[in-house]
Write an enzyme that holds these catalytic residues in place. Structure first.
Site, short mmCIF file in Angstrom:
data_model
loop_
_atom_site.label_atom_id
_atom_site.label_comp_id
_atom_site.label_asym_id
_atom_site.label_seq_id
_atom_site.Cartn_x
_atom_site.Cartn_y
_atom_site.Cartn_z
N THR A 1 26.16 94.21 20.79
CA THR A 1 25.79 92.64 20.12
C THR A 1 24.74 92.18 19.90
OG1 THR A 1 25.04 90.26 20.54
CG2 THR A 1 25.40 91.99 22.64
N ASP A 2 23.72 92.12 19.03
CA ASP A 2 22.21 92.06 19.11
C ASP A 2 21.70 91.43 19.96
OD1 ASP A 2 22.47 88.95 18.30
OD2 ASP A 2 21.39 88.75 16.77
N GLU A 3 22.33 90.10 20.93
CA GLU A 3 21.47 89.69 22.27
C GLU A 3 20.78 90.87 22.84
OE1 GLU A 3 23.69 86.90 24.16
OE2 GLU A 3 24.27 86.19 22.35
N TYR B 1 24.76 87.72 30.54
CA TYR B 1 25.51 88.22 29.50
C TYR B 1 24.71 89.28 28.75
CZ TYR B 1 27.30 89.05 24.67
OH TYR B 1 28.46 88.99 23.72
N LYS C 1 25.92 93.38 28.53
CA LYS C 1 26.46 94.10 27.55
C LYS C 1 25.67 95.02 26.99
CE LYS C 1 29.46 92.89 24.20
NZ LYS C 1 30.53 93.62 24.54
P1 NAD Z 1 36.21 86.14 22.63
O1 NAD Z 1 35.93 85.32 24.34
O2 NAD Z 1 36.15 85.00 21.88
O3 NAD Z 1 37.44 87.46 23.58
C1 NAD Z 1 37.02 88.21 24.40
C2 NAD Z 1 39.09 88.74 25.09
O4 NAD Z 1 38.95 89.56 25.94
C3 NAD Z 1 39.73 87.49 25.28
O5 NAD Z 1 41.00 87.31 24.37
C4 NAD Z 1 40.64 87.35 26.68
O6 NAD Z 1 41.62 87.67 27.29
C5 NAD Z 1 39.58 89.65 26.80
N1 NAD Z 1 39.22 90.21 28.08
C6 NAD Z 1 37.99 88.70 28.90
N2 NAD Z 1 38.05 89.62 29.98
C7 NAD Z 1 38.80 90.46 30.00
C8 NAD Z 1 39.50 92.40 30.57
N3 NAD Z 1 38.98 92.52 31.31
N4 NAD Z 1 41.08 92.53 29.84
C9 NAD Z 1 40.97 92.52 29.05
N5 NAD Z 1 40.93 91.83 28.01
C10 NAD Z 1 39.73 90.65 28.45
O7 NAD Z 1 35.08 87.08 22.73
P2 NAD Z 1 34.47 87.31 21.21
O8 NAD Z 1 33.54 86.17 20.52
O9 NAD Z 1 35.89 87.88 20.00
O10 NAD Z 1 34.02 88.49 21.55
C11 NAD Z 1 34.42 90.45 21.01
C12 NAD Z 1 33.64 90.63 21.73
O11 NAD Z 1 32.02 90.87 20.53
C13 NAD Z 1 32.38 90.51 22.81
O12 NAD Z 1 32.50 92.30 23.12
C14 NAD Z 1 31.22 89.58 22.29
O13 NAD Z 1 30.37 90.07 23.45
C15 NAD Z 1 30.86 91.13 21.69
N6 NAD Z 1 30.22 90.30 20.26
C16 NAD Z 1 30.57 88.67 20.30
C17 NAD Z 1 29.83 88.12 18.89
C18 NAD Z 1 30.55 86.79 18.76
O14 NAD Z 1 29.07 86.23 17.94
N7 NAD Z 1 30.93 85.99 18.47
C19 NAD Z 1 28.99 88.40 18.51
C20 NAD Z 1 27.85 89.54 18.96
C21 NAD Z 1 28.67 90.67 20.13
P1 TYD Z 2 26.19 79.98 21.17
O1 TYD Z 2 26.91 79.78 19.89
O2 TYD Z 2 26.60 79.86 22.33
O3 TYD Z 2 25.51 82.12 21.72
P2 TYD Z 2 24.70 82.45 21.76
O4 TYD Z 2 23.81 81.70 22.69
O5 TYD Z 2 25.54 83.70 21.88
O6 TYD Z 2 23.78 83.18 20.55
O7 TYD Z 2 24.98 78.96 21.22
C1 TYD Z 2 24.36 79.46 19.09
C2 TYD Z 2 22.84 78.58 19.72
O8 TYD Z 2 23.50 77.03 19.69
C3 TYD Z 2 22.02 78.93 20.83
O9 TYD Z 2 20.96 79.36 21.05
C4 TYD Z 2 22.34 78.35 21.67
C5 TYD Z 2 22.92 77.09 20.63
N1 TYD Z 2 23.63 75.73 21.48
C6 TYD Z 2 23.43 74.52 21.35
O10 TYD Z 2 22.26 74.01 21.14
N2 TYD Z 2 24.38 73.76 22.42
C7 TYD Z 2 25.38 73.64 22.39
O11 TYD Z 2 25.70 73.30 22.58
C8 TYD Z 2 25.69 75.63 22.24
C9 TYD Z 2 26.98 76.31 22.57
C10 TYD Z 2 24.85 76.31 21.87
#
Ligand code: NAD
Ligand code: TYD
Length: 339
Positions: free
Chosen positions: A125-127, A150, A154
């Protein structure tokens, strides 16, 4: 050929499994997912009966299971997405984030090395870069300065994956993407939470002053980028993936309300998230120039389509909110799944 997607029942993972089946039908997708609260098999309902999708319920931290799976299915490549993914949850309880994201990834990496997996794509992630000031963007060489449990977990897994390349020669490519949005996102994340609340005429909780900036990437563009990296990325390299769509949270929430024709009086400013990163922005020049990837969706189009999806699929989020989605696995899959 067989690929393993970990976390394939989550938001990005389920979109990726569907994308792979549609765009690379020759690949069989083995989907290893523990089905935590964030894993929802209903996300893949349309693949029921598809022999090219093999679901296995299990933990990436279960060494024996992972090794036998890699061997039995002759896995060629791994796309590793399984993780605990929500910043707010990591503030409430960091331990699970270390167990899943750090230890789980290490066990998976070791198994892939032992079983001679050809390529390992680590979805980071970019985080991991921490927070930006008002200008500039993250490049692949920006310092790693995570702020939340988190992002720290990562960063650890991302660096461990690179270490497996440098130390053991495992073919690893790391992607660092910005905030994704699109269908099937668990309604604890900003966009689906706000849409679902607005549809119920409930308050929309905006953290702090709403001036935090995120750089939004449509999940379908992200899936295309992951396939590009899987097929063309250089081993040992990191690729940033961004949508080029920076938005202040408050502006985004106002856009959502306007799309839904709901009043701005629903907005509530609430106490800020501790350690809240102010701004993320991605410089995607490397993946664009080296691999020719660029996002196809504009933010306006992508957001409207996403809002429409949540409006058209109330059963999906009602099941998620009520917990009914967890029973789906039991009724649909009991006794039908291999390990
Ligand atoms: P999500 O929380 O929707 O899904 C995570 C999945 O992983 C779930 O299906 C969960 O059941 C499974 N999981 C959790 N623990 C597990 C384990 N121990 N063994 C097997 N499966 C397990 O997450 P997402 O938003 O789809 O993100 C997917 C990936 O992308 C993550 O690695 C996250 O860090 C990365 N990512 C997400 C975002 C975003 O905006 N959503 C941005 C950057 C990176
Ligand atoms: P989020 O979707 O949790 O993603 P991330 O923290 O990984 O970027 O949040 C996106 C942005 O929205 C973040 O700046 C936090 C803000 N946020 C709110 O203001 N209210 C909310 O209820 C949530 C869940 C997030």
């Amino acid at each position: 050929m067989n690929v393993l997607v970990t976390g394939g029942c989550g938001f990005i993972g389920s979109n990726l499994v569907r994308h792979l089946r549609a765009e690379r039908p020759d690949l069989t997708v083995v989907n290893l997912d523990l089905l935590t609260y964030a894993g929802n098999l209903e996300n893949l309902r349309e693949l029921e009966g598809d022999p090219g999708h093999v679901f296995v319920r299990g933990d990436i931290g279960d060494r024996e299971l992972v090794e036998s799976l890699l061997e039995r299915h002759r896995i060629d490549s791994v796309l590793h997405l399984a993780a605990e993914s929500h910043v707010d949850r990591s503030i409430l309880g960091p331990e699970l984030f270390v167990r899943t994201n750090v230890l789980g990834t290490q066990i998976l990496l070791e198994a892939c090395y032992r079983k001679k997996v050809r390529r390992f794509v680590m979805v980071s992630t970019d985080e991991v870069y921490g927070s930006l000031g008002p200008t500039g963007a993250f490049t692949e060489t920006s310092p790693i300065q995570p702020s939340s449990p988190y992002s720290a977990s990562k960063a650890s897994s991302d660096l461990l994956a690179l270490a497996f390349h440098h130390t053991f020669g495992l073919d690893v490519v790391v992607t660092r993407c910005s905030n994704n949005y699109g269908p099937y996102q668990f309604p604890e994340k900003l966009i689906p939470l706000m849409v679902v609340n607005a549809l119920h005429d409930e308050a929309l909780p905006v953290y702090g002053d709403g001036g935090n900036v995120r750089d939004w990437l449509h999940v379908e563009d992200h899936c295309r980028a992951l396939v590009t990296v899987l097929e063309q990325g250089r081993a040992g390299e990191v690729y940033n993936i961004g949508g080029g769509a920076e938005q202040r949270n408050l502006d985004l929430v106002r856009m959502l309300l306007a799309t839904l024709r709901k009043p701005e009086s629903l907005i509530r400013f609430v106490q800020d998230r501790p350690g809240h990163d102010r701004r993320y922005a991605i410089d995607p020049a490397k993946i664009r120039t080296e691999l020719g990837w660029r996002p196809r969706r504009t933010f306006q189009q992508g957001l409207e389509a996403t809002v429409r999806w949540y409006v058209d699929n109330p059963d999906w989020w009602k099941h998620v909110k009520s917990g009914a989605y967890r029973q789906y696995y039991e009724t649909q899959y009991r006794g039908r799944l291999g390990g």
